[in-house]
Design an enzyme around this catalytic site. Structure first.
Site, short mmCIF file in Angstrom:
data_model
loop_
_atom_site.label_atom_id
_atom_site.label_comp_id
_atom_site.label_asym_id
_atom_site.label_seq_id
_atom_site.Cartn_x
_atom_site.Cartn_y
_atom_site.Cartn_z
CG ASN A 251 -1.52 8.80 2.62
OD1 ASN A 251 -1.92 7.75 2.14
ND2 ASN A 251 -0.89 9.74 1.90
CG HIS B 237 -1.70 5.16 -0.49
ND1 HIS B 237 -2.49 5.85 0.41
CD2 HIS B 237 -2.46 4.14 -0.94
CE1 HIS B 237 -3.68 5.26 0.49
NE2 HIS B 237 -3.68 4.21 -0.31
CG HIS C 195 -8.07 -4.42 -1.05
ND1 HIS C 195 -9.06 -3.50 -1.32
CD2 HIS C 195 -6.97 -3.69 -0.71
CE1 HIS C 195 -8.58 -2.27 -1.16
NE2 HIS C 195 -7.32 -2.36 -0.79
NE ARG D 163 -4.15 1.73 2.18
CZ ARG D 163 -4.31 2.53 3.22
NH1 ARG D 163 -3.56 2.38 4.31
NH2 ARG D 163 -5.22 3.48 3.21
#
Length: 333
Positions: free
Chosen positions: A98, A70, A197, A66
Site C-alpha cells: 500500500n 485492498h 486493470h 483498488r
C-alpha cells in the site's frame, strides 16, 4: 395408560428450538436498500463527488476500486485501510503493498463530508468504498449495479495482514489464486476482478523486473510481446525512476471495457500477475480470459457478481464496529 410417544415432527421441532438456543445469531446480510429511509440519496451523493474527482484526475476511478479491493482482502470490508497511524493503530496504509501506492483517500474524505452533511452518523466508510467503486466503474463505461450495503467500520487495522494477504504483481498465479481462495473467492473471481486493470496506471517499479532481468535470467519475461516490450523499456529505462506511470491497458487506458483480456491474448499484460492469467500453461484461467475477450457482456456480468462476492468478505454488521464520523480515525480518538 402411558402417553403416546412423541412424533418425528415433535422431535424435529424440539431439536431446531434447542439448536437455535445454542447457535449464535447470524449477521444480517447486506442489502441494496439498507439506507432507503435513513439516507436515500447516498448513491447520488457519492456519484457526484466521484464525477467531480474524475474531472481533474482520470486515474481516480481505478484508484477508488483498488481501495475497496485492498480493504476487503484484509480483515474483510471494514474500512480498516482508511485508518491513519495512532497510538494504538499501525496503519495498513504503510504496509508494503500500500505504501506510496494506494491513493484516493482525499476523495473518500470528500465523499464522507458530503454524506455527513446530508445524513450525519448514518453511512459507514466501508459502504462508501463499495459505492465509490461502483460509481467509478459505471462512470468509465462499465456496468452499473446496486451495491449491497450495511457494513460497519472497524475499530482497528491489521498492517501485518495487509503485508501477507494482498496479492502481489510479482506473484505467480498459484499464490494469487490461493490468496483469493483464502477469502472465499474462486478462479472466476480472480480473472473477473483482474479485469479492473482495464483502466488505471502502474508504477515502473511494479513491472520493470519483467523488462530486463526476469526471475534472475538476465533477459526480459518471454511472455511480453516484443513490440510492447520496446515501448515499456522506453517508458521505464533500466535503473530509471521507479515511480513513472504506465497504462495498465495500452489500448483504451481510461475506459472500462474488455480490452484488458484481448491484451493478455496479445501478450500485452503489464504486470506479471496479469499476463499469467493467460500464459500459465494448463491453467483454468485461460478459458475464462478467452470468454471475456470475446464477450464483453459476459465479462461485465461476471465482474458485477465478483464485486458483490468481494464486498461480502467478512463485513461487520449489526452492532459490531461503528459508523466512523471521520474515515481516518476511530470515533472519540
Amino acid at each position: 395408560m402411558s402417553p403416546p410417544p412423541p412424533t418425528c415432527t415433535t422431535f424435529l421441532l424440539v431439536t431446531i428450538f434447542l439448536l437455535a438456543m445454542i447457535l449464535p445469531p447470524s449477521n444480517a446480510q447486506l442489502n441494496s436498500t439498507f439506507y432507503a429511509t435513513t439516507c436515500p440519496n447516498v448513491s447520488s451523493i457519492v456519484s457526484n463527488v466521484v464525477q467531480q474527482a474524475f474531472q481533474s484526475d482520470p486515474r481516480i476511478g481505478a484508484s477508488l476500486i483498488r481501495l475497496h479491493f485492498h480493504d476487503c482482502f484484509v480483515n474483510g470490508c471494514d474500512a480498516s485501510l482508511l485508518l491513519d497511524n495512532s497510538s494504538s493503530i499501525l496503519s495498513e496504509k504503510f504496509a508494503a503493498p500500500n505504501v506510496n501506492s494506494v491513493r484516493g483517500f482525499d476523495v473518500v474524505d470528500n465523499i464522507k463530508t458530503a454524506v455527513e452533511s446530508s445524513c450525519p452518523g448514518v453511512v459507514s466508510c466501508a459502504d462508501i468504498l463499495a459505492l465509490a467503486a461502483e460509481s467509478s466503474v459505471s462512470q468509465s463505461g462499465g456496468p452499473s449495479w446496486s451495491a449491497l450495503l450495511g457494513r460497519r467500520d472497524s475499530l482497528t487495522a491489521n498492517q501485518a495482514g495487509a503485508n501477507s494477504s494482498l496479492p502481489s504483481p510479482f506473484e505467480g498465479l498459484t499464490n494469487i489464486t490461493a490468496k483469493f481462495t483464502a477469502v472465499g473467492l474462486n478462479t472466476n473471481d480472480v480473472v473477473a476482478l483482474s479485469g479492473a486493470h482495464t483502466f488505471g496506471r502502474a508504477q515502473c517499479r511494479l513491472f520493470s523486473n519483467r523488462l530486463y532481468n526476469f526471475s534472475g535470467t538476465g533477459s526480459p519475461d518471454p511472455t511480453i510481446n516484443s513490440t510492447y516490450l520496446t515501448t515499456l523499456q522506453q517508458i521505464c529505462p533500466q535503473n530509471g525512476n521507479g515511480s513513472v506511470l504506465a497504462n495498465l491497458d495500452p489500448t483504451t487506458s481510461d475506459a472500462f471495457d474488455n480490452n484488458y483480456f484481448t491484451n493478455l491474448q496479445n501478450n500485452q499484460g503489464l504486470l506479471q500477475s496479469d499476463q499469467e492469467l493467460f500464459s500459465t500453461t494448463g491453467s483454468a484461467t485461460i478459458t475464462i480470459v478467452n470468454s471475456f475477450s470475446s464477450n464483453q457482456t459476459a465479462f461485465f456480468q461476471s465482474f458485477v457478481q465478483s464485486m458483490i462476492n468481494m464486498g461480502n468478505i467478512s463485513p461487520l454488521t449489526g452492532s459490531s464496529g461503528e459508523i466512523r464520523s471521520d474515515c481516518k480515525k476511530v470515533n472519540g480518538s
